[in-house]
Write an enzyme that holds these catalytic residues in place. Structure first.
Site, PDB file in Angstrom:
ATOM      1  N   GLU A   1       0.891  -1.510  -0.056  1.00 19.92           N
ATOM      2  CA  GLU A   1      -0.150   0.074  -0.232  1.00 19.92           C
ATOM      3  C   GLU A   1       1.136   1.303   0.325  1.00 19.92           C
ATOM      4  OE1 GLU A   1      -0.595  -3.238   1.886  1.00 19.92           O
ATOM      5  OE2 GLU A   1      -2.626  -3.184   0.421  1.00 19.92           O
TER       6      GLU A   1
ATOM      7  N   CYS B   1       8.785  -3.334   5.435  1.00 14.08           N
ATOM      8  CA  CYS B   1       9.856  -4.378   5.490  1.00 14.08           C
ATOM      9  C   CYS B   1       9.255  -5.174   4.881  1.00 14.08           C
ATOM     10  CB  CYS B   1      10.114  -4.465   7.385  1.00 14.08           C
ATOM     11  SG  CYS B   1      11.294  -5.748   7.635  1.00 14.08           S
TER      12      CYS B   1
ATOM     13  N   THR C   1       5.677 -18.700   0.338  1.00 10.43           N
ATOM     14  CA  THR C   1       5.623 -18.568  -0.272  1.00 10.43           C
ATOM     15  C   THR C   1       6.399 -17.316  -1.348  1.00 10.43           C
ATOM     16  OG1 THR C   1       3.819 -16.865   0.214  1.00 10.43           O
ATOM     17  CG2 THR C   1       3.357 -18.674   0.604  1.00 10.43           C
TER      18      THR C   1
ATOM     19  N   HIS D   1       4.698 -14.242  -2.371  1.00 10.55           N
ATOM     20  CA  HIS D   1       3.887 -13.165  -1.794  1.00 10.55           C
ATOM     21  C   HIS D   1       5.086 -12.323  -1.870  1.00 10.55           C
ATOM     22  CE1 HIS D   1       0.115 -12.358   0.032  1.00 10.55           C
ATOM     23  NE2 HIS D   1       0.410 -11.156  -0.247  1.00 10.55           N
TER      24      HIS D   1
END
Ligand code: DLZ
Length: 176
Positions: free
Chosen positions: A66, A88, A94, A96
């Site tokens: 965001e 951070c 995964t 991500h």
């Protein structure tokens, strides 16, 4: 004692005054035990170089993903000279990590060009929590300090190079 050569935040150049500069700081809440320290480092550094407290606007967002929109909102709706994005991202099981890192890197790069405004990348992208701790006020310095110094330098550069500044200095006269 901290070895300055290993401290990534040790910068051996003269830093311009931040007295007449205004900054927006976007900070992610994810891994906030780390990002709070990045924020502390960034704010203390801006104050250290002469920025006044009222010229630092801090906004928090849920995660690093965001940060881009927050930076855009700063550019659209405020009169800040630069945005410092702090986050951070720690590698997990995964993919991500890859998507978030890519998204924020590309997002800030695009914004800095579109808005002609320094958008400073103060996001730790580490394999482990320990690596992040080392870089938010630990043995390798504080990325928040570095991000703040970079923001000051880039605003100074922008003010210097603005067409109407009448302040351009040609440093490399010997270069053909
Ligand atoms: C979802 C997520 C994950 C798994 N990891 C991190 C992280 O390490 N650091 C971080 O700042 N944010 C993380 N997030 C949250 C995303 O940035 C984002 O807030 C959500 O995907 C919702 O858009």
């Amino acid at each position: 004692m901290i070895d300055l050569k290993k401290n990534l935040s040790y910068i051996d150049v003269e830093i311009p005054s931040a007295k007449d500069m205004k900054f927006g700081i976007a900070v992610a809440n994810w891994n906030n035990q780390i990002t709070d320290k990045l924020l502390e480092g960034a704010v203390n550094t801006l104050l250290k170089y002469g920025c006044s407290e009222e010229n630092i606007i801090i906004k928090r967002v849920p995660g690093t993903f965001e940060l881009t929109l927050c930076a855009q909102l700063f550019a659209e709706n405020t009169d800040v000279d630069a945005v410092i994005a702090l986050g951070c991202v720690i590698q997990g099981d995964t993919r991500h990590f890859d998507f978030i890192c890519q998204s924020v890197t590309e997002g800030l790069t695009q914004l800095t060009i579109t808005w002609d405004m320094p958008m400073i990348f103060g996001v730790l992208t580490t394999n482990t929590l320990e690596q992040a701790q080392d870089r938010c006020g630990g043995k390798l310095g504080n990325k928040g300090d570095e991000a703040a110094v970079t923001a000051i330098q880039m605003v100074a550069l922008q003010k210097d190079l603005r067409r109407d500044s009448g302040n351009m200095i040609i440093e490399d006269e010997g270069v053909n």
